[in-house]
Design an enzyme around this catalytic site. Sequence first.
Site, mmCIF file in Angstrom:
data_model
loop_
_atom_site.group_PDB
_atom_site.id
_atom_site.type_symbol
_atom_site.label_atom_id
_atom_site.label_comp_id
_atom_site.label_asym_id
_atom_site.label_seq_id
_atom_site.Cartn_x
_atom_site.Cartn_y
_atom_site.Cartn_z
ATOM 1 N N ASP A 197 46.930 24.820 -26.303
ATOM 2 C CA ASP A 197 48.249 24.811 -25.675
ATOM 3 C C ASP A 197 48.026 24.602 -24.180
ATOM 4 O O ASP A 197 47.595 25.520 -23.474
ATOM 5 C CB ASP A 197 48.955 26.141 -25.958
ATOM 6 C CG ASP A 197 50.248 26.305 -25.169
ATOM 7 O OD1 ASP A 197 50.622 25.386 -24.409
ATOM 8 O OD2 ASP A 197 50.885 27.377 -25.289
ATOM 9 N N GLN A 227 50.495 25.130 -19.434
ATOM 10 C CA GLN A 227 50.293 25.662 -18.087
ATOM 11 C C GLN A 227 49.042 25.107 -17.412
ATOM 12 O O GLN A 227 48.698 25.538 -16.311
ATOM 13 C CB GLN A 227 50.222 27.198 -18.136
ATOM 14 C CG GLN A 227 51.467 27.868 -18.663
ATOM 15 C CD GLN A 227 52.688 27.671 -17.769
ATOM 16 O OE1 GLN A 227 52.579 27.336 -16.594
ATOM 17 N NE2 GLN A 227 53.869 27.879 -18.330
ATOM 18 N N LYS A 284 57.542 20.863 -17.648
ATOM 19 C CA LYS A 284 56.679 21.712 -16.831
ATOM 20 C C LYS A 284 55.818 20.902 -15.865
ATOM 21 O O LYS A 284 55.192 21.470 -14.975
ATOM 22 C CB LYS A 284 55.798 22.592 -17.727
ATOM 23 C CG LYS A 284 56.586 23.611 -18.547
ATOM 24 C CD LYS A 284 55.665 24.505 -19.336
ATOM 25 C CE LYS A 284 56.430 25.396 -20.317
ATOM 26 N NZ LYS A 284 57.239 26.424 -19.637
ATOM 27 N N CYS A 288 58.303 34.847 -23.598
ATOM 28 C CA CYS A 288 57.901 34.358 -24.932
ATOM 29 C C CYS A 288 56.475 34.776 -25.268
ATOM 30 O O CYS A 288 55.727 34.029 -25.904
ATOM 31 C CB CYS A 288 58.056 32.843 -25.031
ATOM 32 S SG CYS A 288 59.762 32.276 -24.946
#
Length: 430
Positions: free
Chosen positions: A212, A215, A238, A381
């Site tokens: 993932d 970020q 993002k 989340c």
Amino acid sequence: MASPLPTPVPAQLALGAALRAEFPILDQKVNGLPLVYLDNAATSQKPRAVLDALSRCYTEYNANVHRGVHALSAKATNEYEEARAKVAAFIGASTSREVVIVRNATEGINLVSNTWGAANIKQGDEIILSVAEHHANLVPWQLLAARTGAVLRHVRLTPDKSQLDMDHFRSLLSPRTRLVSLVHVSNVLGCVLDTAYVAEQARRVGAKLLLDCCQSVPHMPVDVCSLGADWIVASSHKFCGPSGVGFLWGRYDVLESMEPWMGGGEMIADVFLDQSTYAPPPMRFEAGTPAIAEAIGMGAAAEWLQQLGMDRVHAFEEEIGTYLYERLVAVSPRVTVYGPRPGAPRGRASLAAFNVEGLHATDVSTLLDMAGVAVRSGHHCAQPLHRELGVPASARASAYIYNTAAEIDTFIEALKDTIKFFDDAHGGVA
């Protein structure tokens, strides 16, 4: 009230002020005060290059893609596929055919779960996740495990609760491990995964690896050819692009082995009344009319960041992230900032999830908003992670390339005022 610390002036920190004019939304007031936007881990703002790309799409060549021979459709198709190529270049993919355009990272993970996962995960097989995952990297695997009888294992935190425990990760690996799916950079702790070690260990037991990268892709150079993953996912909103679009990158041989997830137009080779054959990747996974303008905007964002230079972005964020952390921990002994300190071996993201002893994160964030400072509050989340930390919620300030050290100073002074307000209201320390 103590006077603020002097604003640092390293060359890297000049970038934030230089870029602000590219982001028109930042030039406004909230509650009569200049906006200080520190909710970038949730969604970033958009530069003029992206806004202009969206506008051109709708004003100059709005048409469906891959389906028409007229001039507008040809132009839209070319721009859409150019956007795919820009994303591929941004992440160092060897070919744009490895980039699947999806609605967001969540859809990308669900796509892998419902294709590769459904075909390869059986009863008793093990999937390694972590306690620090975003819900988007927990729930799809929970659903798959419920359907197949697979077993979920979770990497715990180090004793200081600052990052994932790699010794524990290694202990979870076994011949039954089929998949490792972990966050590259935590949206709460800000810690950076040792991807080289994780990839090596996953390969040792023959497991696939999904990362993932929501970020990490916006904030540091990400080269999928050297990352060691089989798939990565990220969301456009993002990294300065539009919402409602993102990408799944996968090694082409892996994508080629995966069956379609959704059926419909675009993803087929031939359709008969009782059967169909399917297009090769990536089209196999892009059923129906896509988010055309949004994908083009995502490509514009990827190109804009690549031209800016991700090494430059990362250097800036290390500086401003360190300044944010150090100013925040200096506010009061009552302030707890989660995650590793700046200077950790793999660095720390330019975000700080924190709590003030005696105050609720939502109350803190509400008063900060009254001062024009936008931060996040809640569990981000990541409910299991907050349970590990022993708190129901946290506030989170997250900086990006258009923030300045002066804005961090404004945030810190507003936080001090917030703490004083609640202390006064309770007749002393809350």
